[in-house]
Design an enzyme around this catalytic site. Structure first.
Site, PDB file in Angstrom:
ATOM      1  N   ASN A   2       0.798  -1.228   0.000  1.00 26.12           N
ATOM      2  CA  ASN A   2       0.000   0.000   0.000  1.00 26.12           C
ATOM      3  C   ASN A   2       0.835   1.285   0.000  1.00 26.12           C
ATOM      4  OD1 ASN A   2       0.761  -0.479   2.625  1.00 26.12           O
ATOM      5  ND2 ASN A   2      -1.154   0.215   3.520  1.00 26.12           N
ATOM      6  N   LYS A  57      12.442  -7.290   1.141  1.00 27.18           N
ATOM      7  CA  LYS A  57      11.543  -8.057   0.281  1.00 27.18           C
ATOM      8  C   LYS A  57      10.288  -7.231   0.043  1.00 27.18           C
ATOM      9  CE  LYS A  57       8.140 -10.793   0.405  1.00 27.18           C
ATOM     10  NZ  LYS A  57       7.540 -10.422  -0.884  1.00 27.18           N
ATOM     11  N   GLY A  98       2.510  -5.375   7.416  1.00 27.95           N
ATOM     12  CA  GLY A  98       1.555  -6.156   6.631  1.00 27.95           C
ATOM     13  C   GLY A  98       0.376  -6.544   7.492  1.00 27.95           C
ATOM     14  N   THR A 156      -0.373 -12.372   8.797  1.00 31.17           N
ATOM     15  CA  THR A 156       1.010 -12.647   8.371  1.00 31.17           C
ATOM     16  C   THR A 156       1.975 -12.342   9.527  1.00 31.17           C
ATOM     17  OG1 THR A 156       0.286 -11.708   6.250  1.00 31.17           O
ATOM     18  CG2 THR A 156       2.591 -12.343   6.411  1.00 31.17           C
ATOM     19  N   GLU A 171       4.424  -3.950  12.302  1.00 30.26           N
ATOM     20  CA  GLU A 171       3.420  -2.908  12.021  1.00 30.26           C
ATOM     21  C   GLU A 171       2.294  -3.586  11.270  1.00 30.26           C
ATOM     22  OE1 GLU A 171       3.513  -0.055  13.223  1.00 30.26           O
ATOM     23  OE2 GLU A 171       5.559   0.686  13.379  1.00 30.26           O
ATOM     24  N   CYS A 195      -3.026   1.725   6.442  1.00 35.81           N
ATOM     25  CA  CYS A 195      -3.196   1.041   7.721  1.00 35.81           C
ATOM     26  C   CYS A 195      -3.984   1.929   8.672  1.00 35.81           C
ATOM     27  CB  CYS A 195      -1.845   0.678   8.298  1.00 35.81           C
ATOM     28  SG  CYS A 195      -0.702   2.044   8.288  1.00 35.81           S
ATOM     29  N   GLU A 237     -10.723  -5.685   9.694  1.00 37.19           N
ATOM     30  CA  GLU A 237     -10.152  -4.529   8.984  1.00 37.19           C
ATOM     31  C   GLU A 237     -10.761  -4.457   7.591  1.00 37.19           C
ATOM     32  OE1 GLU A 237      -5.956  -4.777   7.780  1.00 37.19           O
ATOM     33  OE2 GLU A 237      -5.823  -2.607   8.043  1.00 37.19           O
ATOM     34  N   GLU A 269       8.020   2.651  14.665  1.00 36.76           N
ATOM     35  CA  GLU A 269       8.814   3.191  13.567  1.00 36.76           C
ATOM     36  C   GLU A 269       8.710   4.705  13.657  1.00 36.76           C
ATOM     37  OE1 GLU A 269       7.321   0.893  10.076  1.00 36.76           O
ATOM     38  OE2 GLU A 269       9.217  -0.186  10.255  1.00 36.76           O
TER      39      GLU A 269
HETATM   40  P1  NAD Z   1       0.582  -9.028   3.685  1.00 36.37           P
HETATM   41  O1  NAD Z   1       0.685  -9.445   5.103  1.00 36.37           O
HETATM   42  O2  NAD Z   1      -0.269  -9.836   2.787  1.00 36.37           O
HETATM   43  O3  NAD Z   1       2.017  -8.976   2.995  1.00 36.37           O
HETATM   44  C1  NAD Z   1       3.075  -8.185   3.519  1.00 36.37           C
HETATM   45  C2  NAD Z   1       4.396  -8.781   3.071  1.00 36.37           C
HETATM   46  O4  NAD Z   1       4.589 -10.041   3.708  1.00 36.37           O
HETATM   47  C3  NAD Z   1       4.502  -9.037   1.570  1.00 36.37           C
HETATM   48  O5  NAD Z   1       5.791  -8.637   1.125  1.00 36.37           O
HETATM   49  C4  NAD Z   1       4.331 -10.529   1.484  1.00 36.37           C
HETATM   50  O6  NAD Z   1       4.941 -11.085   0.334  1.00 36.37           O
HETATM   51  C5  NAD Z   1       5.042 -10.987   2.753  1.00 36.37           C
HETATM   52  N1  NAD Z   1       4.702 -12.324   3.201  1.00 36.37           N
HETATM   53  C6  NAD Z   1       3.559 -13.007   3.020  1.00 36.37           C
HETATM   54  N2  NAD Z   1       3.651 -14.238   3.564  1.00 36.37           N
HETATM   55  C7  NAD Z   1       4.876 -14.345   4.111  1.00 36.37           C
HETATM   56  C8  NAD Z   1       5.568 -15.358   4.817  1.00 36.37           C
HETATM   57  N3  NAD Z   1       5.016 -16.534   5.072  1.00 36.37           N
HETATM   58  N4  NAD Z   1       6.823 -15.111   5.229  1.00 36.37           N
HETATM   59  C9  NAD Z   1       7.404 -13.914   5.011  1.00 36.37           C
HETATM   60  N5  NAD Z   1       6.809 -12.917   4.328  1.00 36.37           N
HETATM   61  C10 NAD Z   1       5.549 -13.118   3.889  1.00 36.37           C
HETATM   62  O7  NAD Z   1       0.096  -7.500   3.733  1.00 36.37           O
HETATM   63  P2  NAD Z   1      -0.326  -6.554   2.502  1.00 36.37           P
HETATM   64  O8  NAD Z   1      -1.640  -7.067   1.979  1.00 36.37           O
HETATM   65  O9  NAD Z   1       0.818  -6.386   1.568  1.00 36.37           O
HETATM   66  O10 NAD Z   1      -0.550  -5.147   3.229  1.00 36.37           O
HETATM   67  C11 NAD Z   1      -1.761  -4.718   3.748  1.00 36.37           C
HETATM   68  C12 NAD Z   1      -1.790  -4.866   5.261  1.00 36.37           C
HETATM   69  O11 NAD Z   1      -0.706  -4.149   5.827  1.00 36.37           O
HETATM   70  C13 NAD Z   1      -3.024  -4.291   5.912  1.00 36.37           C
HETATM   71  O12 NAD Z   1      -3.455  -5.155   6.922  1.00 36.37           O
HETATM   72  C14 NAD Z   1      -2.540  -2.981   6.519  1.00 36.37           C
HETATM   73  O13 NAD Z   1      -3.293  -2.483   7.583  1.00 36.37           O
HETATM   74  C15 NAD Z   1      -1.157  -3.357   6.910  1.00 36.37           C
HETATM   75  N6  NAD Z   1      -0.332  -2.166   7.051  1.00 36.37           N
HETATM   76  C16 NAD Z   1       0.098  -1.801   8.304  1.00 36.37           C
HETATM   77  C17 NAD Z   1       0.871  -0.652   8.466  1.00 36.37           C
HETATM   78  C18 NAD Z   1       1.370  -0.228   9.820  1.00 36.37           C
HETATM   79  O14 NAD Z   1       2.282   0.577   9.870  1.00 36.37           O
HETATM   80  N7  NAD Z   1       0.834  -0.749  10.908  1.00 36.37           N
HETATM   81  C19 NAD Z   1       1.210   0.110   7.353  1.00 36.37           C
HETATM   82  C20 NAD Z   1       0.761  -0.300   6.099  1.00 36.37           C
HETATM   83  C21 NAD Z   1       0.002  -1.452   5.964  1.00 36.37           C
END
Ligand code: NAD
Length: 489
Positions: free
Chosen positions: A149, A172, A225, A229, A247, A281, A382, A459
């Site tokens: 995002n 990554k 993420g 995850t 985060e 997020c 969410e 962060e």
């Molecule tokens: P995601 O968890 O699907 O993916 C995030 C990353 O994790 C990607 O690079 C993905 O390839 C990797 N990943 C997936 N499975 C993995 C594994 N088994 N081992 C290691 N890495 C793995 O999240 P997304 O859909 O990319 O992002 C959206 C989410 O992120 C939303 O829930 C949002 O609220 C959150 N977010 C949080 C913040 C914050 O600062 N708190 C900021 C931005 C987004």
């Protein structure tokens, strides 16, 4: 763009020779291909990062500061290209892409300024036998795992403080947004970050990500993420007790009191929910309105929502781009449907464009729902897209109770002209940040992170730097004062 990944300062293909496509969410067209990294690629990147750690951690702090400043200048000089790439692979409108790139540059500037500002102290033991010194050491190799995002600003939140403290990285990127991160890495090298200090390995989370989690040479994981995850990452990184900053997701409440400046709050709700197509997020994900202002507020917000123009982020006049992927759009549609099935009324109904240019993308028009059940998915999970559930409350106490009724605790906001009320609410809301009369805006100097299942660690700010250090204590016994601990034989 056919881009290679960056390992040890070299642009390389994957060991398996495979690639994957990156698609534009606005029209489904392929905008680039990148190598499909393997565990072997991730291992090479970790090894090169480990080797670079020996050199980068020895670069004088003042020189690291100069390089980080140069990084921010180089990013600003290349901002237009980075922003275009962001629009093409992520989908956000150009203005938002420029602002993300600007925030990326500012993060490097901020941490360049913090280097060399630490103040230490020599503290006497309480027994008077000597003294101790507390020093800070970089943690080592950091695995930065990024979401789609905010692909570059969230890379900056990790890489800028991490490099400032003397660490090195294997990054990554999310599989759907690797291009801008790779472009950004080129700029880091150009600005003088040493080869190997920042490696970028593109590929599936379950392969590249898992190697980063399993590899004992990686000392820390900085992850942004989804909460699901994040849980997996916690489990895997336990094997070698890696340091963690998580985060994760959020379901931010926005509380509008009866004395709020309504015009400002309506603006804040629209900005807070629909920026980045609701995929932040800290987007406003649940709106709580005091009864007495609810009708007037909803009417104004509905007018504003209807005026939002959706379209390709590169087109002038686009206010909101597409949802990032078709799967993500289906999730949002499913949540809206679930809310409607449990009694919600659409004030502004979300639509999937069925014809014309927009039908080729993952568009979903902005959506407002009232009379939403507290048992619906929108209230409990969410909602990562442009749909806002509205709840009416009788007073602040009810609003706070409802606001806290969630496993998440990332952001929140309260809108009132009464500072005492604002402060009371801010103290009671279980969230890492409460904005008062402001939509969710992150700033380099303000620590950011979650309570509850929105993660831990911080962060940004000075706290963001602290997470890239190990604390080392040196205890010094003064000469001639060591008799007490002689073993009695
Ligand atoms: P995601 O968890 O699907 O993916 C995030 C990353 O994790 C990607 O690079 C993905 O390839 C990797 N990943 C997936 N499975 C993995 C594994 N088994 N081992 C290691 N890495 C793995 O999240 P997304 O859909 O990319 O992002 C959206 C989410 O992120 C939303 O829930 C949002 O609220 C959150 N977010 C949080 C913040 C914050 O600062 N708190 C900021 C931005 C987004």
């Amino acid at each position: 763009m056919n881009v290679k990944m960056l390992v040890g300062g070299e642009w390389t293909d994957s060991a398996g020779g495979e690639t994957f496509e990156v698609k534009n969410p606005a029209n489904g067209e392929v905008v680039g291909t990148v190598p499909k990294g393997t565990r072997e690629d991730a291992k090479r990147a970790i090894d090169s990062s480990k080797e670079a750690f020996g050199k980068w951690s020895e670069v004088a702090p003042i020189e690291r500061s100069r390089i980080l400043l140069k990084v921010s200048e180089t990013i600003r000089a290349g901002a237009q290209d980075l922003a275009i790439s962001l629009v093409l692979e992520q989908g956000k409108p150009m203005g938002e892409a420029r602002s993300e790139v600007n925030s990326f540059a500012s993060t490097f500037e901020y941490y360049a300024g913090l280097i060399g500002r630490e103040r230490g102290a020599q503290t006497p033991f309480s027994t008077g036998e000597g003294f101790f010194i507390v020093t800070k050491r970089p943690v080592g190799v950091v695995g930065a795992i990024l979401p789609w995002n905010f692909p570059v600003s969230l890379m900056g939140w990790k890489v800028a403080p991490g490099l400032a403290a003397g660490n090195t990285f294997v990054v990554k990127p999310a599989s759907t947004t690797p291009l801008t991160d790779l472009m950004a890495a080129r700029l880091l090298l150009k600005a003088g970050v040493i080869p190997g200090a920042v490696n970028i390995v593109t590929g599936p989370g379950g392969v590249v990500g898992e190697e980063i989690l399993d590899n004992p040479k990686v000392s820390k994981i900085a992850f942004t993420g989804e909460t699901a995850t994040g849980k997996r990452i916690m489990e895997s990184s336990a094997k070698s007790i890696k340091r963690l900053t998580l985060e994760l997701g959020g379901s931010d409440p926005m509380i509008v009191c009866d004395d709020a400046d309504l015009e400002l709050a309506v603006e804040g709700a629209a900005w807070g929910r629909f920026r980045n197509c609701g995929q932040s997020c800290t987007s406003v994900k649940r709106l709580f309105l005091f009864e007495s202002i609810a009708d007037a507020f909803v009417k104004r917000l509905a007018d504003k929502t209807r005026a939002i123009r959706i379209g390709d982020g590169l087109e002038k006049g686009t206010h909101m781009g597409p949802v990032h992927t078709a799967e993500q759009r289906a999730k949002v549609e499913g949540m809206v449907e679930d809310a409607e099935n449990s009694g919600a009324r659409p004030v502004v109904k979300g639509q999937v464009p069925k014809e014309g240019a927009l039908a080729k993308g993952n568009f979903y028009s902005p959506t407002l729902l009232e009379n939403v059940s507290y048992d619906s998915k929108m209230a409990k999970e969410e909602c990562f897209g442009p749909a806002l559930p509205i709840f009416v409350v009788k007073d602040l106490e009810e609003a706070l109770e409802r606001a806290n009724d969630t496993p998440y605790g990332l952001g929140s906001s309260v809108w009132t002209k009464d500072l005492e009320r604002a402060y009371h609410a801010a103290e009671r809301i279980e969230a890492g940040t409460t904005w008062v009369n402001s939509p969710p805006i992150s700033r380099a100097e303000v620590p950011f992170g979650g309570f509850k299942q929105s993660g831990f660690g911080r962060e940004l700010g000075v706290e963001g730097l602290d997470h890239y250090y190990e604390t080392k204590s040196i205890q010094v016994l003064e000469y001639g004062k060591g008799k007490k601990w002689h073993f009695p034989i």
